[in-house]
Design a protein around this motif. Sequence first.
Motif, PDB file in Angstrom:
ATOM      1  N   ASP A 189      14.472  -4.014  -2.499  1.00  0.00           N
ATOM      2  CA  ASP A 189      13.880  -2.718  -2.185  1.00  0.00           C
ATOM      3  C   ASP A 189      12.591  -2.554  -2.973  1.00  0.00           C
ATOM      4  O   ASP A 189      12.510  -2.924  -4.149  1.00  0.00           O
ATOM      5  CB  ASP A 189      14.835  -1.577  -2.565  1.00  0.00           C
ATOM      6  N   VAL A 190      11.592  -2.019  -2.311  1.00  0.00           N
ATOM      7  CA  VAL A 190      10.346  -1.655  -2.981  1.00  0.00           C
ATOM      8  C   VAL A 190      10.021  -0.224  -2.588  1.00  0.00           C
ATOM      9  O   VAL A 190      10.399   0.238  -1.518  1.00  0.00           O
ATOM     10  CB  VAL A 190       9.166  -2.596  -2.614  1.00  0.00           C
ATOM     11  N   PHE A 191       9.351   0.460  -3.457  1.00  0.00           N
ATOM     12  CA  PHE A 191       8.974   1.837  -3.194  1.00  0.00           C
ATOM     13  C   PHE A 191       7.466   1.934  -3.313  1.00  0.00           C
ATOM     14  O   PHE A 191       6.845   1.243  -4.126  1.00  0.00           O
ATOM     15  CB  PHE A 191       9.656   2.771  -4.201  1.00  0.00           C
ATOM     16  N   PHE A 192       6.878   2.779  -2.475  1.00  0.00           N
ATOM     17  CA  PHE A 192       5.425   2.918  -2.541  1.00  0.00           C
ATOM     18  C   PHE A 192       5.031   4.380  -2.452  1.00  0.00           C
ATOM     19  O   PHE A 192       5.766   5.222  -1.950  1.00  0.00           O
ATOM     20  CB  PHE A 192       4.749   2.107  -1.440  1.00  0.00           C
ATOM     21  N   ARG A 193       3.837   4.662  -2.967  1.00  0.00           N
ATOM     22  CA  ARG A 193       3.255   5.996  -2.915  1.00  0.00           C
ATOM     23  C   ARG A 193       1.747   5.831  -2.800  1.00  0.00           C
ATOM     24  O   ARG A 193       1.159   4.988  -3.473  1.00  0.00           O
ATOM     25  CB  ARG A 193       3.605   6.775  -4.177  1.00  0.00           C
ATOM     26  N   THR A 224      -5.686   4.982  -3.486  1.00  0.00           N
ATOM     27  CA  THR A 224      -4.853   4.113  -4.317  1.00  0.00           C
ATOM     28  C   THR A 224      -3.435   4.053  -3.768  1.00  0.00           C
ATOM     29  O   THR A 224      -2.834   5.078  -3.459  1.00  0.00           O
ATOM     30  CB  THR A 224      -4.820   4.609  -5.771  1.00  0.00           C
ATOM     31  N   LEU A 225      -2.911   2.834  -3.640  1.00  0.00           N
ATOM     32  CA  LEU A 225      -1.541   2.607  -3.198  1.00  0.00           C
ATOM     33  C   LEU A 225      -0.762   2.017  -4.370  1.00  0.00           C
ATOM     34  O   LEU A 225      -1.182   1.023  -4.961  1.00  0.00           O
ATOM     35  CB  LEU A 225      -1.516   1.641  -2.014  1.00  0.00           C
ATOM     36  N   PHE A 226       0.362   2.644  -4.728  1.00  0.00           N
ATOM     37  CA  PHE A 226       1.224   2.169  -5.801  1.00  0.00           C
ATOM     38  C   PHE A 226       2.467   1.553  -5.163  1.00  0.00           C
ATOM     39  O   PHE A 226       3.113   2.188  -4.320  1.00  0.00           O
ATOM     40  CB  PHE A 226       1.644   3.307  -6.724  1.00  0.00           C
ATOM     41  N   ILE A 227       2.820   0.332  -5.541  1.00  0.00           N
ATOM     42  CA  ILE A 227       4.016  -0.339  -5.042  1.00  0.00           C
ATOM     43  C   ILE A 227       4.897  -0.657  -6.245  1.00  0.00           C
ATOM     44  O   ILE A 227       4.490  -1.400  -7.136  1.00  0.00           O
ATOM     45  CB  ILE A 227       3.666  -1.630  -4.273  1.00  0.00           C
ATOM     46  N   VAL A 271       4.953  -2.210 -11.439  1.00  0.00           N
ATOM     47  CA  VAL A 271       4.215  -1.430 -10.456  1.00  0.00           C
ATOM     48  C   VAL A 271       2.884  -2.124 -10.181  1.00  0.00           C
ATOM     49  O   VAL A 271       2.140  -2.474 -11.099  1.00  0.00           O
ATOM     50  CB  VAL A 271       3.964   0.009 -10.959  1.00  0.00           C
ATOM     51  N   LEU A 272       2.598  -2.312  -8.902  1.00  0.00           N
ATOM     52  CA  LEU A 272       1.334  -2.891  -8.460  1.00  0.00           C
ATOM     53  C   LEU A 272       0.463  -1.749  -7.975  1.00  0.00           C
ATOM     54  O   LEU A 272       0.905  -0.896  -7.203  1.00  0.00           O
ATOM     55  CB  LEU A 272       1.582  -3.887  -7.324  1.00  0.00           C
ATOM     56  N   GLU A 273      -0.785  -1.699  -8.428  1.00  0.00           N
ATOM     57  CA  GLU A 273      -1.724  -0.652  -8.033  1.00  0.00           C
ATOM     58  C   GLU A 273      -2.843  -1.292  -7.229  1.00  0.00           C
ATOM     59  O   GLU A 273      -3.530  -2.190  -7.712  1.00  0.00           O
ATOM     60  CB  GLU A 273      -2.287   0.029  -9.278  1.00  0.00           C
ATOM     61  N   LEU A 274      -3.020  -0.841  -5.997  1.00  0.00           N
ATOM     62  CA  LEU A 274      -4.068  -1.364  -5.114  1.00  0.00           C
ATOM     63  C   LEU A 274      -5.074  -0.258  -4.836  1.00  0.00           C
ATOM     64  O   LEU A 274      -4.701   0.837  -4.423  1.00  0.00           O
ATOM     65  CB  LEU A 274      -3.463  -1.847  -3.789  1.00  0.00           C
ATOM     66  N   ASN A 275      -6.359  -0.544  -5.070  1.00  0.00           N
ATOM     67  CA  ASN A 275      -7.417   0.437  -4.843  1.00  0.00           C
ATOM     68  C   ASN A 275      -8.277  -0.005  -3.680  1.00  0.00           C
ATOM     69  O   ASN A 275      -8.753  -1.139  -3.641  1.00  0.00           O
ATOM     70  CB  ASN A 275      -8.294   0.586  -6.091  1.00  0.00           C
ATOM     71  N   ASP A 276      -8.519   0.903  -2.730  1.00  0.00           N
ATOM     72  CA  ASP A 276      -9.395   0.623  -1.602  1.00  0.00           C
ATOM     73  C   ASP A 276     -10.835   0.749  -2.086  1.00  0.00           C
ATOM     74  O   ASP A 276     -11.279   1.822  -2.468  1.00  0.00           O
ATOM     75  CB  ASP A 276      -9.131   1.617  -0.471  1.00  0.00           C
ATOM     76  N   VAL A 277     -11.550  -0.358  -2.076  1.00  0.00           N
ATOM     77  CA  VAL A 277     -12.945  -0.357  -2.518  1.00  0.00           C
ATOM     78  C   VAL A 277     -13.861  -0.751  -1.369  1.00  0.00           C
ATOM     79  O   VAL A 277     -14.884  -1.396  -1.560  1.00  0.00           O
ATOM     80  CB  VAL A 277     -13.157  -1.295  -3.734  1.00  0.00           C
TER      81      VAL A 277
END
Length: 121
Positions: free
Chosen positions: A10-14, A19-22, A28-34
């Motif tokens: 299971d993974v959870f995201f917000r 910014t997308l946090f997984i 926790v992986l943080e992805l930023n739309d650049v």
Amino acid sequence: EWEQDGVRRDVFFRQEGATLFIATAQGVLELNDVTHRPAASKNGEGSGRVVATMDGAIIGVGVEVGQEVERGDTVIVLEAMKMEHSLKSDIPGTVEEICVNSGEQVKGKQLLVVIKPKEVA
């Protein structure tokens, strides 16, 4: 749910803005739309300022001062990360200033070309 090598986890995201946090068991992986978009003014038109999208070398200046350009015309070619990036005009207008020459090294967000908007009659 995430599956890797036949194992399901299971993974959870917000998402918060760009910014997308997984969250996973490992952390926790943080992805930023650049995504690089031309700046826009209130009326939806561009700024007329062409800036470097990242550090690199100018390998082509495709315009001259006084030249008329349309939205989407390539004005500068930047080489960065072993790739060529065509930097385009975001407005129709006249090239007012060229701030760089071919072969120069530039920094990200450095001003390269200024375009004066076309007069609307």
